[in-house]
Design an enzyme around this catalytic site. Structure first.
Site, PDB file in Angstrom:
ATOM      1  N   GLU A  11      36.794  72.353 -28.603  1.00 48.06           N
ATOM      2  CA  GLU A  11      35.729  71.593 -29.260  1.00 48.06           C
ATOM      3  C   GLU A  11      35.709  70.112 -28.883  1.00 48.06           C
ATOM      4  OE1 GLU A  11      36.261  75.288 -31.678  1.00 48.06           O
ATOM      5  OE2 GLU A  11      37.609  73.859 -30.684  1.00 48.06           O
TER       6      GLU A  11
ATOM      7  N   ASP B 190      30.134  71.144 -32.041  1.00 51.62           N
ATOM      8  CA  ASP B 190      31.008  71.170 -30.870  1.00 51.62           C
ATOM      9  C   ASP B 190      31.312  72.579 -30.368  1.00 51.62           C
ATOM     10  OD1 ASP B 190      32.654  72.088 -32.932  1.00 51.62           O
ATOM     11  OD2 ASP B 190      33.611  70.131 -33.184  1.00 51.62           O
TER      12      ASP B 190
ATOM     13  N   GLU C 165      25.855  65.659 -36.175  1.00 50.34           N
ATOM     14  CA  GLU C 165      27.305  65.504 -36.342  1.00 50.34           C
ATOM     15  C   GLU C 165      27.930  64.954 -35.065  1.00 50.34           C
ATOM     16  OE1 GLU C 165      29.976  68.084 -39.142  1.00 50.34           O
ATOM     17  OE2 GLU C 165      30.327  68.767 -37.089  1.00 50.34           O
TER      18      GLU C 165
ATOM     19  N   HIS D  42      42.179  79.631 -38.882  1.00 50.49           N
ATOM     20  CA  HIS D  42      41.696  80.395 -37.733  1.00 50.49           C
ATOM     21  C   HIS D  42      41.726  79.626 -36.417  1.00 50.49           C
ATOM     22  CE1 HIS D  42      38.155  78.054 -38.898  1.00 50.49           C
ATOM     23  NE2 HIS D  42      37.804  78.139 -37.633  1.00 50.49           N
TER      24      HIS D  42
ATOM     25  N   HIS E 144      39.948  85.371 -41.254  1.00 51.64           N
ATOM     26  CA  HIS E 144      39.068  85.412 -40.089  1.00 51.64           C
ATOM     27  C   HIS E 144      39.216  86.759 -39.383  1.00 51.64           C
ATOM     28  CE1 HIS E 144      37.285  84.190 -36.220  1.00 51.64           C
ATOM     29  NE2 HIS E 144      36.747  83.188 -36.881  1.00 51.64           N
TER      30      HIS E 144
ATOM     31  N   ARG F 232      42.233  78.145 -32.878  1.00 52.18           N
ATOM     32  CA  ARG F 232      42.873  78.681 -31.673  1.00 52.18           C
ATOM     33  C   ARG F 232      44.176  77.962 -31.355  1.00 52.18           C
ATOM     34  NH1 ARG F 232      37.543  78.685 -29.515  1.00 52.18           N
ATOM     35  NH2 ARG F 232      36.755  80.757 -29.016  1.00 52.18           N
TER      36      ARG F 232
END
Length: 378
Positions: A133, A97, A119, A214, A246, A216
């Site tokens: 995503e 994604d 996936e 990590h 990260h 967003r």
């Protein structure tokens, strides 16, 4: 006639989940896999390419400092499109994604090249969690004609969206293939993961908790809560936390403020894949907002507390290997404490069945791609 299959990826998680697919395609007669990397993650992508013995045919090296999502998307579209115009592939394969995967599918659509989606079918049903995503994978799902769903749950999600059942194939998740590959490699060459030996000695006798964070959508208050929860957990004398941080400055700044002076919290640089697999083998449990860790840790019998409000991998939660705890400080601390102090609860999660695969997913995907090569499915 040999079929040219263009495999496109750009981030470390994509590389981990696609290098076994590239090898499986290469092992088949009648297929020539061609690898294009965009290098959304430059250094950590290169580490996986080396471990997975993948030499890209095209390396677009796409990233620029402080690049916006729309600028990234525009650069990806023109550069990936140019590769497709040169290669003229019979099929494109993307995974997951990311912006690379979404744009790879879109560029193929513009050229009427069929797309296989590794996936496929993961859904949180919230377009802002995970962001961006959730929309990326829905867009790929609209374009793809081969949907390689890792589980029955993901297959069901596609069928609910009126995807042709003949185009949906339950294959398992290729991350388990990669995990087996690297675990075997470490067994043969322990020095590949020797970089954690100093931490193992430093934290000898302590119960190690692994942390990754990590996302967003957690930037700001969510990350601050996570950092405070880690600091609270670290007050226990019997634990140590290892946290590969990260490189995003939005993450590092928050974590440094809360954790940098704590003796039993090791904030380390991002790990290459062998070292990360080794870390999973060392920990008692994982605190994470990552998607892939929700699949990998249960394969090694390690409970996962998912620091997100939603997950597109509900199979782990349903199986009992993972638990959603969000980013609420008290919830994270309480659930971690319970796993550390309640052996029955820990054993229940650690021994739950891993629903994500048997290590043969890549071979299934490669064969399905070969069988469909040259056929129009639209």
């Amino acid at each position: 006639m040999t079929q040219k299959i263009l495999v496109i990826f750009g981030t470390r998680p994509e590389a981990i989940k696609l290098f076994p697919v590239v090898h499986a395609l290469d092992a088949l007669d009648g297929v020539t896999p061609i690898v294009c990397v965009t290098a959304q993650h430059r250094e950590i992508l290169d580490q996986v390419l080396e471990i997975g013995k993948i030499v890209p045919d095209y390396d677009l090296d796409i990233m620029q400092p402080d690049q916006t999502l729309d600028a990234l998307t525009a650069r990806l579209l023109t550069k990936i499109g140019a590769v497709m115009d040169e290669v003229q592939p019979d099929r494109v394969i993307v995974q997951g994604d990311t912006a690379t995967a979404m744009v790879g599918a879109l560029a193929a659509y513009y050229r009427k090249i069929p797309v296989g989606h590794v996936e496929a079918g993961l859904r949180s049903y919230n377009i802002y969690h995970p962001w961006p995503e959730e929309v990326n994978r829905k867009m790929i799902g609209t374009i793809a004609d081969l949907h390689f769903a890792p589980t029955q749950t993901s297959a069901n999600a596609l069928l609910k969206e009126a995807v042709n059942p003949d185009h949906v194939h339950i294959t398992g998740n290729t991350v388990i293939d990669a995990l087996h590959w690297v675990t075997d490699l470490i067994a043969q060459k322990p020095e590949m993961a020797g970089g954690l030996d100093e931490l193992k000695a430093r934290f000898a006798g302590k119960r190690i908790i692994g942390v990754t964070s990590h996302r967003r959508e957690n930037f700001g208050g969510g990350l601050e809560n996570i950092a405070k929860a880690i600091a609270a957990i670290a007050k226990r004398d019997d634990v140590a936390l290892i946290f590969p941080v990260h490189p995003n400055p939005n993450v590092r700044k928050v974590m440094d403020a809360e954790l940098k002076d704590l003796d039993n919290v090791a904030m380390i640089e991002p790990l290459d894949y062998p070292h990360f697999v080794h870390l999973l083998s060392l920990v008692e449990l994982m605190l994470t907002d990552s998607g892939g860790v929700q699949e990998e840790a249960p394969a090694l019998g390690k409970p996962v507390l998912v620091m997100r409000e939603t997950t597109e991998r509900p199979e782990g939660v349903e199986a009992g290997t993972a638990k959603l705890v969000g980013t609420d400080y008290e919830t994270i601390v309480a659930n971690t404490t319970r796993l550390l102090d309640d052996k029955a609860e820990y054993d229940r999660m650690a021994r739950a069945h891993n629903p994500f695969g048997d290590g043969k997913s890549s071979k299934r995907i490669a064969q399905l791609a070969l069988n469909a090569a040259g056929k129009s499915a639209h």
